[in-house]
Design a protein around this motif. Sequence first.
Motif, mmCIF file in Angstrom:
data_model
loop_
_atom_site.group_PDB
_atom_site.id
_atom_site.type_symbol
_atom_site.label_atom_id
_atom_site.label_comp_id
_atom_site.label_asym_id
_atom_site.label_seq_id
_atom_site.Cartn_x
_atom_site.Cartn_y
_atom_site.Cartn_z
ATOM 1 N N PRO A 5 0.742 -1.222 0.005
ATOM 2 C CA PRO A 5 0.115 -0.115 0.147
ATOM 3 C C PRO A 5 0.902 1.131 -0.019
ATOM 4 O O PRO A 5 1.749 1.247 0.455
ATOM 5 C CB PRO A 5 -0.789 0.067 1.253
ATOM 6 C CG PRO A 5 -0.938 -1.776 1.565
ATOM 7 C CD PRO A 5 0.424 -1.979 1.231
ATOM 8 N N ARG A 6 0.369 2.132 -0.704
ATOM 9 C CA ARG A 6 1.433 3.490 -0.888
ATOM 10 C C ARG A 6 0.521 4.644 -1.232
ATOM 11 O O ARG A 6 -0.645 4.610 -1.804
ATOM 12 C CB ARG A 6 2.376 3.249 -2.124
ATOM 13 C CG ARG A 6 1.772 2.813 -3.145
ATOM 14 C CD ARG A 6 2.837 2.306 -4.394
ATOM 15 N NE ARG A 6 2.111 1.583 -5.344
ATOM 16 C CZ ARG A 6 1.538 0.409 -5.714
ATOM 17 N NH1 ARG A 6 1.387 -0.352 -4.651
ATOM 18 N NH2 ARG A 6 0.856 0.235 -6.785
ATOM 19 N N LEU A 7 0.996 5.886 -0.663
ATOM 20 C CA LEU A 7 0.556 7.199 -1.053
ATOM 21 C C LEU A 7 1.735 8.097 -1.226
ATOM 22 O O LEU A 7 2.799 7.840 -0.784
ATOM 23 C CB LEU A 7 0.007 7.633 0.669
ATOM 24 C CG LEU A 7 -1.174 7.186 1.018
ATOM 25 C CD1 LEU A 7 -1.568 7.693 2.469
ATOM 26 C CD2 LEU A 7 -2.499 7.430 0.039
ATOM 27 N N VAL A 8 1.405 9.084 -2.271
ATOM 28 C CA VAL A 8 2.290 10.185 -2.556
ATOM 29 C C VAL A 8 1.812 11.466 -1.837
ATOM 30 O O VAL A 8 0.554 11.749 -2.235
ATOM 31 C CB VAL A 8 2.498 10.335 -4.216
ATOM 32 C CG1 VAL A 8 3.319 11.453 -4.322
ATOM 33 C CG2 VAL A 8 3.338 9.058 -4.720
ATOM 34 N N ILE A 9 2.667 12.059 -1.309
ATOM 35 C CA ILE A 9 2.235 13.300 -0.651
ATOM 36 C C ILE A 9 2.853 14.202 -1.194
ATOM 37 O O ILE A 9 3.991 14.640 -1.586
ATOM 38 C CB ILE A 9 2.810 13.628 0.764
ATOM 39 C CG1 ILE A 9 2.276 12.093 1.711
ATOM 40 C CG2 ILE A 9 2.169 14.539 1.466
ATOM 41 C CD1 ILE A 9 0.924 11.800 1.617
ATOM 42 N N ALA A 10 1.894 15.119 -2.152
ATOM 43 C CA ALA A 10 2.296 16.146 -3.039
ATOM 44 C C ALA A 10 1.545 17.470 -2.647
ATOM 45 O O ALA A 10 0.943 17.862 -1.694
ATOM 46 C CB ALA A 10 1.780 15.954 -4.484
ATOM 47 N N ASP A 98 4.458 -2.643 5.412
ATOM 48 C CA ASP A 98 2.998 -2.659 5.476
ATOM 49 C C ASP A 98 2.555 -1.391 4.630
ATOM 50 O O ASP A 98 1.104 -1.391 4.434
ATOM 51 C CB ASP A 98 2.419 -2.421 6.908
ATOM 52 C CG ASP A 98 3.163 -3.554 7.581
ATOM 53 O OD1 ASP A 98 3.061 -4.685 7.322
ATOM 54 O OD2 ASP A 98 3.403 -3.514 8.805
ATOM 55 N N LEU A 99 3.094 -0.395 4.499
ATOM 56 C CA LEU A 99 2.724 0.776 3.930
ATOM 57 C C LEU A 99 4.199 1.624 3.618
ATOM 58 O O LEU A 99 5.173 1.670 4.244
ATOM 59 C CB LEU A 99 2.128 1.673 5.178
ATOM 60 C CG LEU A 99 1.727 3.122 4.529
ATOM 61 C CD1 LEU A 99 0.549 3.116 3.520
ATOM 62 C CD2 LEU A 99 1.191 3.953 5.790
ATOM 63 N N ALA A 100 3.788 2.393 2.387
ATOM 64 C CA ALA A 100 5.007 3.318 1.842
ATOM 65 C C ALA A 100 4.476 4.564 1.656
ATOM 66 O O ALA A 100 3.386 4.841 1.196
ATOM 67 C CB ALA A 100 5.655 2.815 0.469
ATOM 68 N N ALA A 130 0.310 5.051 -7.824
ATOM 69 C CA ALA A 130 -0.051 5.553 -6.403
ATOM 70 C C ALA A 130 -0.973 6.654 -6.629
ATOM 71 O O ALA A 130 -0.633 7.735 -7.039
ATOM 72 C CB ALA A 130 1.159 5.893 -5.651
ATOM 73 N N PRO A 131 -1.882 6.596 -5.458
ATOM 74 C CA PRO A 131 -2.849 7.584 -5.339
ATOM 75 C C PRO A 131 -1.872 8.954 -4.510
ATOM 76 O O PRO A 131 -1.172 8.567 -3.702
ATOM 77 C CB PRO A 131 -3.844 7.235 -4.238
ATOM 78 C CG PRO A 131 -3.223 6.131 -3.727
ATOM 79 C CD PRO A 131 -2.303 5.442 -4.528
#
Length: 469
Positions: A5-10, A98-100, A130-131
Motif C-alpha cells: 500500500p502506498r501514498l504520494v504526498i504532494a 505494510d505501507l510506503a 500510487a494515489p
Amino acid sequence: MVNVPRLVIAAPSSGSGKTTVATGLMAAFSERGLLVSPHKVGPDYIDPGYHALAVSSGASAAGGGRGTWVRPGRNLDAYMCGPGLIGPLFAHGAAGCDLAVVEGVMGLYDGASDQGELASTAQVSKLLRAPVVLVVDASSQSRSVAALVHGFASWDPEVRIGGVILNKVATDRHERLLRDALDGSGVPVLGVLRRTDQVSAPSRHLGLVPVAERHTDALEAMRELAERVRAGCDLEALLALARSAPALDAAAWEPGMEPVAANGGVRPVVAVAGGSAFTFSYAEHTELLTAAGADVVPFDPLRDEKLPDGTRGLVIGGGFPEVYAPELSANEPLREAVAELARSGAPVAAECAGLLYLARSLDGKPMCGVLAADARMSGRLTLGYREAVAIGDNALARAGTRVRGHEFHRTVLEPGAGADPAWGVVHPERRVEGFVQGGVHASYLHTHWAATPQMARRFVGRCVSSGDV
C-alpha cells in the motif's frame, strides 16, 4: 509484482507543508505498529533523514519489539536514475513493509527544467500507480481552494488525486468554508491542520538542518508531528486510500554484481565519511560497494583522528563542511591521514562537501590539501540537474561515461577544475568541472550510483589493485 500500500504526498507548490504531513504520517502510522517505508521524490538528502527518524521513532513508540525497525529514507529520482528504475528502486526499498509514504518535490507537476514532466512528483506517482494526497496551504483563501484542487485534479487524468489535506487553517469557521467549497469537488478532505502551533525544523542556507545535527530536538519534533497528524487527519481513510493502489509490475532492484576478486580473499575496506559534517549519501551507494566486494566502514571526520584500520578506499559525500570548517581543520591528524591515502594512489571519491574537504582551504581554514584549490562561501546558490561526461579514465568511470547528476551548493572553488577535470558538463551549459589526480575523483556533482552501478565495482577494483589487502 509489488503489492505494498502506498501514498504520494504532494502539493501545489513548495512551502505548502509536504514535509510536515509526510513525516507526520510516517511517524503516526509507525506508532500504530505498521512497518512504514519512507521515500522522497528528487535528489534531496535532508528530508530522507527526517523520514528515517520518523519511522524508527514511531516504531520505538509502538513497542512490541518494533524499536529495532530501521529503514533508511530512499530517493526516487527519475532524472538521475531514469524512469525505468523508479518502480524497481521503490520495490527494493519497500520490501516487507505494510505501507510506503512518498514525499513529493516542489509542486506536483514541477520537474526538471525544460524536460516536461520528467522527475516531477506527478510522473513518479504514475510510475508507482500510487494515489496522491494534495497538501494545500489554505491560508488567505476560502472558496478558491475548490478551484485550485479542481485544477490540479483535472490537469492530468493519469494522476489520481485521492484526497486533500488542508494546512494552516485558521479557525473552525475557516474550516467550514473550506469544506463546503470542496464538498462538490469529488476530492475528499482527509485532514485539517491548524495554523497555530506549527511544528518546524530550523533552516539555514541549503534548507533544513540535517537530523544528524539535532537528533534530540528532532525526536521531540517528531512526536509533536505525529500527534498533530493523528489529531487532524483521518488515518483510516488515508490507509484505505493507500491500500487501493493496484499491484505494481516491477521487480525489485538488486545491487547484485560479480564482486571484485580480492587478493587472498580479503575484502578491501572502504571508509565512508559521516557524522554531522557529511550527512548527504544515498543508501544504495553503500549497498553497491558491499555487493562489489568491499567492507564499508563509516567514520566521522569531526571526531576520528585516523581512518578505519586497513582503509584502501575513501568516499566523502556531501554535507555542510562550511558549518564545521574550524572543527574539521582542527583535526589535523585525520587531515594528514586523508592526504597520505590520496598520495598513495588509493581511490578517493569526493562529492561537493568532500571536494571542499580535499581542498587546500575552506573559508581560510586549512583542509586536507589534496587539491591545489581554495573554497569559500558565496552569496549565490548553484542548484540544478546536470548532464556530464567523464573526460578521462578515473577511479569511478571510463572516459566517455555519461551520467546525470545534481548540483546544490553556495560555495565557490578557485580554480573550479584541475588540469585533468572530472567531468565535462554538457547540459544545461558546457564547461569542465572537478579534479582527477592519481586515484582522486573530486567534483561538485552528486550522482546516484544505482543508475551506473559499474562505478561502484570500478571503485572497489581500484581499491584491490592499489595495494596488498
